[in-house]
Design a protein around this motif. Structure first.
Motif, PDB file in Angstrom:
ATOM      1  N   ASP A 190      -7.529  17.089 -25.494  1.00  0.00           N
ATOM      2  CA  ASP A 190      -6.871  16.743 -26.755  1.00  0.00           C
ATOM      3  C   ASP A 190      -6.175  17.948 -27.365  1.00  0.00           C
ATOM      4  O   ASP A 190      -5.070  17.840 -27.915  1.00  0.00           O
ATOM      5  CB  ASP A 190      -7.883  16.163 -27.741  1.00  0.00           C
ATOM      6  CG  ASP A 190      -8.177  14.692 -27.478  1.00  0.00           C
ATOM      7  OD1 ASP A 190      -7.394  14.062 -26.760  1.00  0.00           O
ATOM      8  OD2 ASP A 190      -9.188  14.193 -27.995  1.00  0.00           O
ATOM      9  N   ASP A 303      -5.298   5.418 -24.211  1.00  0.00           N
ATOM     10  CA  ASP A 303      -5.884   6.756 -24.298  1.00  0.00           C
ATOM     11  C   ASP A 303      -7.075   6.897 -23.357  1.00  0.00           C
ATOM     12  O   ASP A 303      -7.249   7.945 -22.717  1.00  0.00           O
ATOM     13  CB  ASP A 303      -6.321   7.041 -25.736  1.00  0.00           C
ATOM     14  CG  ASP A 303      -6.955   8.411 -25.883  1.00  0.00           C
ATOM     15  OD1 ASP A 303      -6.211   9.404 -25.831  1.00  0.00           O
ATOM     16  OD2 ASP A 303      -8.188   8.487 -26.037  1.00  0.00           O
ATOM     17  N   TYR A 352      -1.836   9.468 -31.223  1.00  0.00           N
ATOM     18  CA  TYR A 352      -2.146   9.911 -29.859  1.00  0.00           C
ATOM     19  C   TYR A 352      -1.012  10.824 -29.411  1.00  0.00           C
ATOM     20  O   TYR A 352      -0.043  10.388 -28.802  1.00  0.00           O
ATOM     21  CB  TYR A 352      -2.313   8.712 -28.926  1.00  0.00           C
ATOM     22  CG  TYR A 352      -3.412   7.762 -29.362  1.00  0.00           C
ATOM     23  CD1 TYR A 352      -4.725   7.939 -28.916  1.00  0.00           C
ATOM     24  CD2 TYR A 352      -3.149   6.708 -30.238  1.00  0.00           C
ATOM     25  CE1 TYR A 352      -5.739   7.080 -29.327  1.00  0.00           C
ATOM     26  CE2 TYR A 352      -4.157   5.851 -30.652  1.00  0.00           C
ATOM     27  CZ  TYR A 352      -5.445   6.040 -30.199  1.00  0.00           C
ATOM     28  OH  TYR A 352      -6.447   5.196 -30.610  1.00  0.00           O
ATOM     29  N   ALA A 355       1.109  11.576 -25.653  1.00  0.00           N
ATOM     30  CA  ALA A 355       0.612  10.552 -24.733  1.00  0.00           C
ATOM     31  C   ALA A 355       1.743   9.890 -23.955  1.00  0.00           C
ATOM     32  O   ALA A 355       1.526   9.368 -22.866  1.00  0.00           O
ATOM     33  CB  ALA A 355      -0.183   9.491 -25.494  1.00  0.00           C
ATOM     34  N   ARG A 447     -13.644  11.353 -29.581  1.00  0.00           N
ATOM     35  CA  ARG A 447     -13.133  10.048 -29.218  1.00  0.00           C
ATOM     36  C   ARG A 447     -14.259   8.996 -29.236  1.00  0.00           C
ATOM     37  O   ARG A 447     -14.019   7.835 -29.006  1.00  0.00           O
ATOM     38  CB  ARG A 447     -12.528  10.075 -27.813  1.00  0.00           C
ATOM     39  CG  ARG A 447     -11.190  10.803 -27.783  1.00  0.00           C
ATOM     40  CD  ARG A 447     -10.115   9.914 -28.359  1.00  0.00           C
ATOM     41  NE  ARG A 447      -8.801  10.440 -28.146  1.00  0.00           N
ATOM     42  CZ  ARG A 447      -8.026  10.938 -29.076  1.00  0.00           C
ATOM     43  NH1 ARG A 447      -8.463  11.014 -30.326  1.00  0.00           N
ATOM     44  NH2 ARG A 447      -6.814  11.361 -28.823  1.00  0.00           N
TER      45      ARG A 447
END
Length: 448
Positions: A190, A303, A352, A355, A447
Motif C-alpha cells: 500500500d 483490491d 485505492y 490500482a 485492509r
C-alpha cells in the motif's frame, strides 16, 4: 495566465476574456496550447468523466438531429482521428479537483538507464513479513523496463518524469510507513501505491493514507473484506463460475457492469463498463446507498485480487478497465442526474491509489476523441498515459488480454449482459486446494 491553476470545470466570465478570444473554438484551442500546469496525478476515471461532460455543451448547440457519440459495432482497430478540439471548456462540470500542490516537488537526481538495462535493486523481500506474502525469497532481476521498489517490480514509466534515485525512494517508503504507524498499520504494498499515486510527495501520501483509513473505518471495510473472502471461498469450493458482489441486481437496473469479467495475460483483472447501456429513467429509482454499496464491494474485491496477484508475482499488479461507449446517446450525456449517478458508481475507486494500470475507451466517436484531447492537457502526463481512446478495439488491448480473453471480448462488447460471472483470481484457485489456506491469504494490515 488564462487557465493556469484551473481545473477543467472552471467557468470564466465573458467580460474577463480578451475580445479576440471570446470565440469558444478559439478559446479552447488557446487553452489547449498552454503549457500544462504542474499537478499531482488526477484519477483516470475522473478524467474520463471530464471528457464525457465536455461533450455536453457541444451537443446542446447542434441542430435537431442528435450527433453520433459512439460506434455501434466493434469492427475497427484503427485509432480515432487526433483532431484539434473545439469543445467549450466553460460548461464542463467535472467535480473532482485536479490538485496543484503548494509544496515544492520532489527533486530526484539520477536518470534511470534505458529500458534495455535492468537497474540494480537493494536486497529486499517483495513485502514486509507482516504482509504474509508467498513470493519466493530468491528472485530474478527486474525485467527490462522495470525497477524494483519496496520489493515490487514496477514499470519505469510509473516513476514521475522517468527520474529515480533508488536509495532515496526506499528511504521515503520507510518514512511513510513509520509516519502512518501511530494511526494505521500500512503494508509495504500500500505504501508503494500511495507514493506512486502522489508523485512521491511524503506529506500528500500521508494525508491520502489518513483519508483512506478514515473512509475504511466509517464504512466498516474490514467486515466487507471478510464477507468477500467468504464468498470467494464459497465460489471455489462449490466450483461456481463466479462470486456474488453486493447490490449487483440493483446496479444492473441502472447500467450493465461486468467487473472482473476477464483475466489479462499477466493474471490481472479486467472489467468492462458498458456506459452506453446506462438508463436515465433509472437514475432516480436506484438508491444512492445501493450504488455506493456496489462500488465499495466491487473495488474492494478488485483490491483483494491485486493484493494477491502482486504478492505472488512480485510485480505490482493493476486493474484494466474497459469503457464501452457503444450505444451512448445525447440523452444520456445531457442527463445531469444520470451522470452524477454514474460518478457515484465509481466513487469508491478513488480510495485505492495506483490500482488502475490502464483504461481503454472503446467504440468511441471522433467527438469524444476531440473532448479527450482537451481534457488530457489538464491532467498529469502520467495519468493521461494510462488512458487510450479508440473507435474500435485497439491492438494493444488485445495483446494485453492474451488469446483467451481477447477471443471473448467481442461478444461481451456487442451484446452486454448483466449476468457475466465475476471471476476468481487464478492465484487463489491454485492455492485453494491446500488445506491450510490461511498460509495463502494476504490479509494485509490496514485492509482487515
Amino acid at each position: 495566465n488564462l487557465g493556469r491553476r484551473c481545473a477543467v470545470h472552471t467557468k470564466i466570465d465573458a467580460d474577463v476574456v480578451p475580445e479576440m478570444l471570446t470565440d469558444p473554438p478559439q478559446l479552447a484551442t488557446s487553452l489547449n496550447e498552454l503549457e500544462p500546469p504542474a499537478m499531482l496525478p488526477a484519477s483516470p476515471v475522473a478524467a474520463v468523466f471530464a471528457a464525457l461532460e465536455s461533450v455536453r455543451p457541444h451537443l446542446s448547440t447542434s441542430s435537431g438531429k442528435s450527433p453520433e457519440l459512439a460506434k455501434e459495432a466493434v469492427s475497427s482497430t484503427e485509432a480515432a482521428p487526433q483532431t484539434t478540439s473545439s469543445v467549450d471548456l466553460a460548461a464542463c462540470s467535472w467535480k473532482e479537483k485536479v490538485v496543484v500542490p503548494d509544496v515544492a516537488p520532489v527533486t530526484v537526481q539520477v536518470q534511470l538507464p534505458s529500458s534495455s538495462v535492468q537497474p540494480a535493486a537493494p536486497a529486499a523481500e517483495p513485502a514486509a513479513a507482516n504482509d504474509k506474502t508467498l513470493v519466493k525469497a530468491e528472485r530474478e532481476p527486474p525485467p527490462p523496463g522495470f525497477v524494483r521498489f519496496g520489493g515490487f517490480d514496477i514499470r519505469i514509466k510509473q516513476i514521475p518524469d522517468g527520474m529515480v534515485e533508488l536509495e532515496f525512494l526506499e528511504t521515503r517508503l520507510m518514512e511513510l510507513i513509520a509516519k502512518c504507524a501511530p494511526a494505521a498499520e500500512l503494508s509495504v504494498q500500500d505504501a508503494v501505491r500511495y507514493l506512486l499515486g502522489c508523485n512521491f510527495d511524503l506529506s500528500v501520501a500521508y494525508q491520502r493514507a489518513q483519508d483512506v483509513s478514515k473512509w475504511r473505518k466509517e464504512n466498516d471495510m474490514p467486515t466487507l473484506r471478510r464477507k468477500l473472502q467468504a464468498e470467494m471461498d464459497r465460489a471455489v469450493s462449490s466450483r461456481s463460475p463466479g462470486v456474488r458482489l453486493p447490490h449487483q441486481d440493483e446496479i444492473s437496473k441502472l447500467v450493465i457492469m461486468n467487473p472482473c469479467a476477464l483475466v489479462a495475460a499477466n493474471g490481472c483483472p479486467v472489467s468492462i463498463w458498458h456506459v452506453g447501456s446506462a438508463k436515465a429513467s433509472a437514475a432516480s429509482s436506484v438508491s444512492d446507498e445501493a450504488v455506493r454499496g456496489w462500488s465499495r464491494g466491487t473495488f474492494e474485491y478488485v483490491d483483494m485480487w491485486l493484493t494477491q496477484q502482486s504478492a505472488q508475482s512480485g510485480q505490482l499488479a493493476g486493474h484494466i478497465q474497459i469503457f464501452n461507449l457503444s450505444g451512448i446517446s445525447f440523452w444520456q450525456v445531457s442527463s445531469s442526474a444520470l451522470m452524477d449517478k454514474l460518478k457515484l458508481v465509481f466513487s469508491s475507486g478513488e480510495y485505492y491509489l495506483e490500482a488502475v494500470s490502464h483504461i481503454y475507451i472503446v467504440n468511441s466517436s471522433s467527438l469524444f476523441s476531440m473532448a479527450w484531447n482537451v481534457v488530457k492537457g489538464f491532467i498529469s502526463p502520467r495519468t493521461a498515459s494510462k488512458i487510450s481512446v479508440d473507435s474500435g478495439v485497439p491492438k494493444d488491448l488485445q495483446a494485453a488480454l492474451g488469446i483467451t480473453s481477447a477471443a471473448r471480448l467481442p461478444a461481451l462488447l456487442q451484446k452486454p449482459q448483466p449476468n457475466v460471472p465475476v471471476l476468481v483470481p487464478e492465484v487463489y484457485t491454485v492455492a485453494a486446494g491446500d488445506r491450510d489456506r490461511e498460509a495463502f491469504r494476504p490479509l494485509v494490515p490496514g485492509r482487515g
